[in-house]
Design a protein around this motif. Structure first.
Motif, PDB file in Angstrom:
ATOM      1  N   SER A 226       0.828  -1.213   0.000  1.00 16.57           N
ATOM      2  CA  SER A 226       0.000   0.000   0.000  1.00 16.57           C
ATOM      3  C   SER A 226       0.860   1.260   0.000  1.00 16.57           C
ATOM      4  CB  SER A 226      -0.944   0.000   1.201  1.00 16.57           C
ATOM      5  OG  SER A 226      -0.250   0.055   2.430  1.00 16.57           O
ATOM      6  N   SER A 313      -2.777   5.199   3.862  1.00 16.60           N
ATOM      7  CA  SER A 313      -4.079   5.784   3.530  1.00 16.60           C
ATOM      8  C   SER A 313      -4.018   7.305   3.610  1.00 16.60           C
ATOM      9  CB  SER A 313      -5.151   5.252   4.477  1.00 16.60           C
ATOM     10  OG  SER A 313      -5.309   3.852   4.342  1.00 16.60           O
ATOM     11  N   LYS A 317      -4.650  10.016   0.575  1.00 18.19           N
ATOM     12  CA  LYS A 317      -5.739  10.987   0.695  1.00 18.19           C
ATOM     13  C   LYS A 317      -5.200  12.419   0.687  1.00 18.19           C
ATOM     14  CE  LYS A 317      -9.823  12.030   3.532  1.00 18.19           C
ATOM     15  NZ  LYS A 317     -10.828  11.643   2.529  1.00 18.19           N
ATOM     16  N   LEU A 357      -6.105   1.634  -0.472  1.00 22.69           N
ATOM     17  CA  LEU A 357      -5.981   2.982   0.077  1.00 22.69           C
ATOM     18  C   LEU A 357      -7.314   3.720   0.179  1.00 22.69           C
ATOM     19  CD1 LEU A 357      -2.934   3.818  -2.190  1.00 22.69           C
ATOM     20  CD2 LEU A 357      -2.808   3.404   0.271  1.00 22.69           C
ATOM     21  N   THR A 361     -10.265   1.556   4.008  1.00 18.36           N
ATOM     22  CA  THR A 361      -9.065   1.279   4.799  1.00 18.36           C
ATOM     23  C   THR A 361      -9.024   2.111   6.074  1.00 18.36           C
ATOM     24  OG1 THR A 361      -7.711   2.909   3.572  1.00 18.36           O
ATOM     25  CG2 THR A 361      -7.763   0.641   2.739  1.00 18.36           C
ATOM     26  N   TRP A 362      -9.731   3.245   6.081  1.00 15.04           N
ATOM     27  CA  TRP A 362      -9.830   4.018   7.318  1.00 15.04           C
ATOM     28  C   TRP A 362     -10.677   3.253   8.340  1.00 15.04           C
ATOM     29  CZ3 TRP A 362      -6.964   8.370   7.908  1.00 15.04           C
ATOM     30  CH2 TRP A 362      -6.449   8.955   6.752  1.00 15.04           C
TER      31      TRP A 362
END
Length: 379
Positions: A226, A313, A317, A357, A361-362
């Protein structure tokens, strides 16, 4: 000047290669893939042997060192950075039997692997291995690959993670399906196989425990996978912000002050640069901290494992957000087809959409922090 002229034996001019990639971005967009001479330059730069152990002729990079290299390439062209990021495959393949790994990388530490994992296709069990047929989308980098991987399902297998079958590039067909606005030049076409025999020891479970004990192979595989993608968004954001900075002295056609003299642009540029700098600092500091931890321990802690996924992540973002903010500062001409700021914004947004991502994934990170169930393979 050809790319071959940019290097002498054992001397690589990284800046000249990156400048050439930057200058050819429009060509890459038309091709919809990164051409072979650029893949060859990635090999010369050590991209594909970066994680290969020294005993097989590799360079044994740290995760942070590799990601910095990918960010530099992505700042020249995000699609090129995406394709280069698959140098991480040397860690993916560490779950292969050692003899298979040695056969691949011992013969050629610059081996290029491209995979299309989902959806796994049913494979027929035959004597000594599997007969593989099917078609898989999202085969990023397949145009310049030596080996192709594809997700398969084998009757009786109970693992929640996909099994990957490795095939020679000449054994598979590339089906021209890739036509996008973001990450357009990654050449992520479909991979098609028709009755290809794959020996059992040329298959692996993605995310399973490696068969070798090198420090890099003890680094969490899916976290690294990732991270090498997320950093492409940081490269795109850096390029977008540099574009705004480098064009801030241009004369306005309306007679308004030059962009760099406008208070709103100064303020919003500083905010966007802050988003980028904050994400990169946290990203690289965490990668270094985790790798240092592995120098003294067999594995990273559970908390560190979750953090490694979280910072990926966040990098994706925040990279997408910084590129979007730069796009808004570019003026009316940014809506023109092929404008660099539009490309950087869409490429960075494409990174943040990737399954490794994306928004889910959060949730995975938050669930892990509360010791609640997460999706398979997370963290």
């Amino acid at each position: 000047m050809t790319l071959q002229a940019l290097q002498e034996p054992d001397i690589i001019d990284k800046d000249a290669i990156l400048a050439d990639i930057r200058a050819r971005s429009d060509t890459f967009q038309k091709l919809r893939h990164i051409p072979q001479d650029v893949i060859d330059q990635f090999k010369a730069m050590g991209v594909y042997r970066a994680f290969v152990p020294a005993r097989f002729g590799g360079d044994a990079f740290s995760p942070a060192a590799f990601c910095r290299l990918i960010e530099d390439i992505a700042a020249a062209d995000p699609s090129a950075g995406w394709v280069a990021s698959f140098g991480v495959s040397a860690t993916y393949l560490s779950t292969l039997p050692p003899a298979t790994y040695a056969e691949i990388y011992g013969k050629n530490p610059d081996t290029v692997f491209a995979g299309a994992m989902f959806p796994p296709q049913a494979a027929k069990t035959v004597d000594g291995g599997y007969e593989v047929s099917g078609q898989w989308p999202w085969g990023s980098g397949i145009m310049g690959a030596d080996l192709a991987g594809a997700g398969i399902k084998v009757e009786g297998s109970k693992t929640p993670l996909p099994m990957i079958a490795i095939m020679k590039r000449h054994e598979v067909e590339v089906v021209d399906t890739w036509d996008t606005t973001g990450l357009r030049a990654t050449g992520s076409h479909d991979i098609k196989a028709d009755g290809v025999f794959v020996p059992q020891d040329w298959t692996f479970i993605r995310g399973a425990k490696p068969t070798m004990d090198d420090q890099i192979f003890r680094y969490p595989t899916m976290a690294l996978a990732s991270q090498v993608l997320a950093v492409v968004a940081l490269g795109a954001a850096r390029a977008a912000l540099d574009y705004i900075h480098d064009t801030a002295s241009r004369v306005s056609v309306t007679g308004a002050p030059k962009p760099g003299a406008r208070p709103y642009l100064q303020s919003e540029y500083a905010k966007a640069r802050g988003v980028y700098l904050g994400a990169t600092a946290l990203f690289y500091d965490t990668l270094d901290e985790a790798y240092d931890e592995l120098a003294h321990n067999d594995t990273v802690s559970r908390d560190m494992h979750v953090r490694l996924r979280l910072v990926a992540s966040k990098a994706a973002k925040d990279g997408a957000e910084a590129a979007r903010m730069a796009f808004q500062l570019g003026g009316a001409t940014v809506i023109n087809r092929g404008h660099p700021l539009g490309r950087f914004m869409m490429d960075a947004a494409g990174v943040a959409q990737h399954a490794f991502l994306s928004e889910g994934t959060w949730t995975g990170a938050g669930a892990a922090m509360f010791d609640e169930p997460t999706m398979p393979g997370y963290p």
